[in-house]
Write an enzyme that holds these catalytic residues in place. Structure first.
Site, short mmCIF file in Angstrom:
data_model
loop_
_atom_site.label_atom_id
_atom_site.label_comp_id
_atom_site.label_asym_id
_atom_site.label_seq_id
_atom_site.Cartn_x
_atom_site.Cartn_y
_atom_site.Cartn_z
N GLU A 185 26.80 132.47 25.27
CA GLU A 185 27.09 131.05 25.40
C GLU A 185 27.76 130.50 24.14
OE1 GLU A 185 23.86 129.29 28.55
OE2 GLU A 185 23.08 130.15 26.70
N GLU A 215 19.13 136.30 31.31
CA GLU A 215 18.04 135.32 31.42
C GLU A 215 17.26 135.44 32.72
OE1 GLU A 215 20.87 133.30 28.51
OE2 GLU A 215 21.01 134.64 30.22
#
Length: 731
Positions: free
Chosen positions: A106, A126
């Protein structure tokens, strides 16, 4: 000024921000603050025209600091930092080596450019923690790559190589050599470029016209591969929101979705599993010696005795990990057949893309097929993988003890047999330990190590280090019949057969197991492994105890083992499972995978019940689930009482990695806390009244005490009684 967690330096006109928390450089508060300070400092420095973000050590960034999940996140967050990176009027390039996972990717997607080494990987894992990328990953990835790629990467959590990441637009360039030096060269070309097209929040999502079809296709795959798991579905929703809403709104909805997931029982279970995998490596013996005080013996050469299915699987695991490995059997024909099996498995990995041709050649060069024990006298460690019979194993250990050098550690791959009895025939019981691998040994991640009463701490440390080098989740347990894994798993199988006697069908029980989240129902697993395996184990026990079971008998007092004779009737009719084309199910041919309900099995069950006087009834789904899992949980508390295991994590890791217990339920002991120990205890008492002669329904005293006190799971180990040697001696 940048924090010590992020180093600030310059190379000419380029500022370099290095995340300095190796080995994984997690995005803890200090790193986030350091990145923010560094970007702001570079922005104010007129001598700086561009910025590089990289990581110290062997990796760029492994993602968020998971230890911060349980508290209030301190500002700045990843998005706060990312917004400043993206808004910079000086180009920022992410220089990726090793990996950029989760929050690390990210951060890279907030940068204007991304370059990486050939060996780098990027991804969003995740979902494996029951959540989704929560720092704009679900909104930014589909703006840089195709919608299909974004959905697959986020919903399934599998990383992609640098080459694939370049092909799908995630990375801009692959470089050779030092990553920072190459990033400086890259910026020399790109530092004057217009950044308006490099700010992903301003760009449209790709493939919007295909969104509905792509979403439906992805949802079908998720439901097929991740049955009962909610996080992948949330991941798909978040990515779809990137198509249907503006960036800011999609980001807000991403935060809402991750908040819902973070509070879910599944995410809590997955985070528990994440930490438990690390906790079980911190072993401790009853003597007090532990992973910190004991020193492992160096192991470079290993011998595997037995070239059958288990032995060849263990050999594959060993040579893949870089061990010089001897494989031995009683004659040259068996050894060469075993060596050919190993070669086939290694080469099969090449065809599947799991290893390169060079890696396969390197691994196979480590394999040494031999027929004489004299040729392995100098190995550092031996793993015996012969027939599961005490007399056979004792005879082999006598030979190994006589041949091998005094320092050699002798391991038995027994799944049930007494380690002390095996060690008793040697002059080195301190160097004997159980190393229970699971089939296939090169794939299954569980290694259950079993210490005997005389096993030394250094021997334990050696076996635990072996598991680590094999990339196993290695659990250390005490010595009893079946140890931790099979002692508990046998209860699920036995109770499942009891329910079939009482009125359920094998396919009904299997469906309940699969709906709960197991990849395969218990009767299908039995067919896969072979009904002869369980039969042989039962016969060995009954022989030792001089006991002959009567048809329909449900309990033997031999070491507290519970039996059902129904499966033995299938065995006696030659129904051994997939290998013979028929077991609890019918298969098209021997070795086939697709199971079909078989009328012959139905008739065998009905006839058996008539003969032993069991009146069959309809058994509801909830009862099947409870009777499959609650005996396991009850017996798990007995293992804790008896000090066979030292904490509930060890039980849960055996089930997650040995039997496919759904990870999003955490394991049977974590699941018990989620259900509530009072409910578990009351139900165990209820079924004990229904089946008063079945020992595994006798409530555990520890379970009762913890339920009465409403004790949380993190304190269960503190509630254990002192080591009960009398209880251990009875097992």
């Amino acid at each position: 000024m940048a924090s010590s967690a992020v180093m600030y330096s310059t190379i000419g006109n380029v500022a370099v921000l290095t995340m300095n928390k190796p080995p994984v450089n997690p995005l803890s508060h200090g790193v986030r603050q350091g990145l923010l300070d560094g970007i702001q400092r570079a922005g104010k420095d007129s001598s700086v025209n561009s910025v590089i973000i990289t990581g110290a050590g062997q990796a760029f960034c492994g993602g968020a600091d998971i230890t911060e999940f349980s508290g209030q996140l301190k500002r700045p967050g990843i998005v706060d930092v990312g917004n400043v990176i993206e808004a910079s009027d000086k180009p920022v390039v992410a220089a990726i080596h090793g990996y950029a996972f989760g929050g690390g990717l990210e951060v890279a997607l907030f940068c204007h450019y991304r370059v990486a080494t050939k060996s780098a990987r990027v991804g969003f894992p995740e979902v494996q923690l029951g959540i989704l990328p929560g720092a704009a990953g679900t909104q930014r990835l589909p703006r840089v790559t195709s919608l299909a790629v974004a959905m697959e990467m986020i919903a399934f959590g599998k990383p992609v190589t640098a080459y694939d990441a370049v092909k799908c637009g995630i990375l801009d360039k692959i470089v050779d050599g030092d990553i920072v030096a190459e990033a400086v060269k890259f910026l020399a070309v790109f530092h004057n470029r217009d950044l308006s097209t490099r700010r992903l929040s301003k760009l449209p999502v790709k493939d919007t016209e295909k969104k509905d079809a792509l979403f439906e296709q992805a949802l079908i795959q998720v439901n097929r591969k991740c049955k009962g798991f909610i996080a992948p579905i949330y991941c798909l929703k978040a990515v779809k929101n990137a198509v249907e809403y503006p960036y800011a709104e999609g980001l807000r909805m991403e935060r809402e979705l991750i908040a819902q997931l973070m509070g879910s029982g599944q995410s809590k279970a997955l985070r528990y599993a994440f930490f438990s995998e690390r906790n079980v490596a911190k072993w401790r013996l009853p003597s007090g010696e532990n992973h910190k005080t004991a020193k492992a013996n160096p192991v470079r050469t290993v011998a595997v005795v037995g070239a059958g299915t288990m032995g060849t699987g263990i050999a594959v695991a060993l040579i893949t990990a870089g061990f010089d490995t001897f494989i031995i059997d009683q004659n040259a024909k068996l050894v060469m057949r075993g060596a050919e099996t190993v070669r086939s498995l290694i080469e099969g990995g090449v065809k599947l893309g799991k290893r390169s041709v060079q890696e396969a050649k390197a691994a196979l060069s480590l394999l040494k097929p031999v027929t004489s024990l004299d040729e392995v006298r100098d190995v550092d460690l031996v793993i015996e993988a012969v027939f599961e019979n005490m007399a056979v194993k004792q005879e082999m250990f006598k030979k190994l003890d006589a041949v091998c050098k005094p320092q050699t550690v002798l391991c038995s791959n027994t799944s049930t047999l007494d380690i002390d009895a095996i060690a008793s025939v040697t002059k080195r019981p301190d160097k004997v330990i159980g190393c229970h691998f699971f089939v296939p040994a090169y794939h299954m991640r569980l290694l259950e190590n079993i210490y005997g009463s005389k096993t030394s701490a250094s021997t334990v440390a050696t076996a635990m280090e072996l598991g680590k080098r094999l990339n196993k989740v290695t659990v250390l347990v005490g010595n009893c019949h079946g140890f931790c894994a099979n002692r508990l798993h046998g209860l699920m199988g036995t109770e499942s057969q009891f329910m079939v006697e009482e009125g359920a069908s094998p396919e009904q029980v299997d469906q309940v197991h699969e709906d709960f989240g197991f990849p395969m129902g218990g009767f299908k697993v039995s067919d896969l492994s072979g009904l002869d395996i369980g039969w042989n184990i039962r016969q060995e026990l009954l022989k030792q105890g001089g006991i002959k079971l009567k048809p329909g008998e449900r309990i033997s007092h031999l070491r507290g083992r519970r039996f059902c004779t129904l499966g033995d009737q299938l065995y006696e009719k030659g129904r051994l499972g997939r290998k013979t084309g028929k077991g609890w199910y019918r298969y098209g041919e021997p070795g086939a995978k697709i199971p079909y309900v078989d009328d012959e099995v139905t008739d065998i069950i009905k006839k058996h019940c008539q003969e032993v006087g069991i009146e069959r009834r309809a058994i509801p789904t909830q009862e099947i689930l409870e009777r499959s899992l609650y005996p396991v949980i009850n017996e798990g508390f007995r293992l804790l009482e008896e000090k066979i295991v030292s904490c509930p994590d060890e039980i849960d890791m055996c089930w997650l990695h040995g039997f496919g217990f759904p990870r999003y339920h955490g394991g049977p002991m974590f699941y018990a806390e989620q259900i509530g120990l009072r409910r578990i205890y009351d139900k165990v008492c209820f079924y004990q009244k229904m089946h008063p002669t079945v020992e595994h329904w006798q409530p555990s005293e520890l379970l009762k005490r913890l339920a009465d006190g409403n004790v949380p799971m993190k304190q269960w180990s503190n509630e254990l009684p002192p080591s009960n040697q009398q209880a251990l001696s009875k097992l």
